[in-house]
Scaffold this active site. Structure first.
Site, PDB file in Angstrom:
ATOM      1  N   MET A   1       0.710  -1.108   0.164  1.00 24.82           N
ATOM      2  CA  MET A   1      -0.083   0.170  -0.092  1.00 24.82           C
ATOM      3  C   MET A   1       0.998   1.135   0.050  1.00 24.82           C
ATOM      4  O   MET A   1       1.466   1.617   0.924  1.00 24.82           O
ATOM      5  CB  MET A   1      -0.841  -0.038   1.207  1.00 24.82           C
ATOM      6  CG  MET A   1      -1.633   1.340   1.504  1.00 24.82           C
ATOM      7  SD  MET A   1      -2.709   1.233   2.836  1.00 24.82           S
ATOM      8  CE  MET A   1      -1.473   0.710   4.386  1.00 24.82           C
ATOM      9  N   PRO A   2       0.872   2.137  -1.161  1.00 19.95           N
ATOM     10  CA  PRO A   2       1.938   3.294  -1.063  1.00 19.95           C
ATOM     11  C   PRO A   2       0.942   4.408  -0.525  1.00 19.95           C
ATOM     12  O   PRO A   2      -0.183   4.572  -0.765  1.00 19.95           O
ATOM     13  CB  PRO A   2       1.947   3.487  -2.661  1.00 19.95           C
ATOM     14  CG  PRO A   2       1.284   2.499  -3.359  1.00 19.95           C
ATOM     15  CD  PRO A   2       0.566   1.367  -2.341  1.00 19.95           C
ATOM     16  N   ILE A   3       1.833   5.015   0.178  1.00 17.99           N
ATOM     17  CA  ILE A   3       1.288   6.409   0.817  1.00 17.99           C
ATOM     18  C   ILE A   3       2.142   7.467   0.079  1.00 17.99           C
ATOM     19  O   ILE A   3       3.603   7.356   0.531  1.00 17.99           O
ATOM     20  CB  ILE A   3       1.459   6.309   2.276  1.00 17.99           C
ATOM     21  CG1 ILE A   3       0.343   5.228   2.809  1.00 17.99           C
ATOM     22  CG2 ILE A   3       0.980   7.658   2.651  1.00 17.99           C
ATOM     23  CD1 ILE A   3       0.422   5.028   4.313  1.00 17.99           C
ATOM     24  N   SER A  46      -5.265   1.097  -3.695  1.00 19.13           N
ATOM     25  CA  SER A  46      -4.609   0.756  -2.508  1.00 19.13           C
ATOM     26  C   SER A  46      -3.337   1.993  -2.231  1.00 19.13           C
ATOM     27  O   SER A  46      -2.570   1.747  -1.620  1.00 19.13           O
ATOM     28  CB  SER A  46      -3.551  -0.464  -2.487  1.00 19.13           C
ATOM     29  OG  SER A  46      -2.810  -0.436  -3.616  1.00 19.13           O
ATOM     30  N   PHE A  48      -2.679   5.816  -1.464  1.00 15.48           N
ATOM     31  CA  PHE A  48      -3.104   6.904  -0.720  1.00 15.48           C
ATOM     32  C   PHE A  48      -2.013   8.077  -1.058  1.00 15.48           C
ATOM     33  O   PHE A  48      -1.156   8.098  -0.974  1.00 15.48           O
ATOM     34  CB  PHE A  48      -2.952   6.640   0.922  1.00 15.48           C
ATOM     35  CG  PHE A  48      -3.843   5.717   1.290  1.00 15.48           C
ATOM     36  CD1 PHE A  48      -5.226   6.064   2.045  1.00 15.48           C
ATOM     37  CD2 PHE A  48      -3.767   4.327   1.253  1.00 15.48           C
ATOM     38  CE1 PHE A  48      -6.085   4.940   2.243  1.00 15.48           C
ATOM     39  CE2 PHE A  48      -4.674   3.242   1.368  1.00 15.48           C
ATOM     40  CZ  PHE A  48      -5.858   3.819   1.894  1.00 15.48           C
TER      41      PHE A  48
END
Length: 82
Positions: A1-3, A46, A48
């Site tokens: 999950m990249p932020i 996925s 953000f």
């Protein structure tokens, strides 16, 4: 999950604007999310994206508060043009 966190100054791109517009922010979110999908195959669902707007009083450049640095650069340009 990249932020992904994007920091931008609290200045608009148009003269007199004091922040990025909702449309500009939406374009940033869409573009960054699409880039992660294209390059890393990270699903849009996925990813953000956080946009952090930084007030000009809260950052500096060249050892000075940014507004003072800009004045200094403007004075230098004006002085060298003479």
């Amino acid at each position: 999950m990249p932020i992904v966190t994007i920091q931008i100054t609290r200045e608009g791109t148009e003269g007199g604007a004091d922040a990025a517009t909702p449309e500009e922010k939406a374009a940033l979110i869409k573009g960054v999310s699409q880039l992660l999908l294209d390059v890393l195959k990270k699903p849009l669902e996925s990813t953000f994206v956080v946009i952090d707007e930084v007030d000009t009083g809260n950052w500096g450049w060249g050892g000075l508060p940014v507004l003072d640095y800009r004045k200094k650069r403007a004075s230098a340009r004006t002085g060298s043009a003479s």
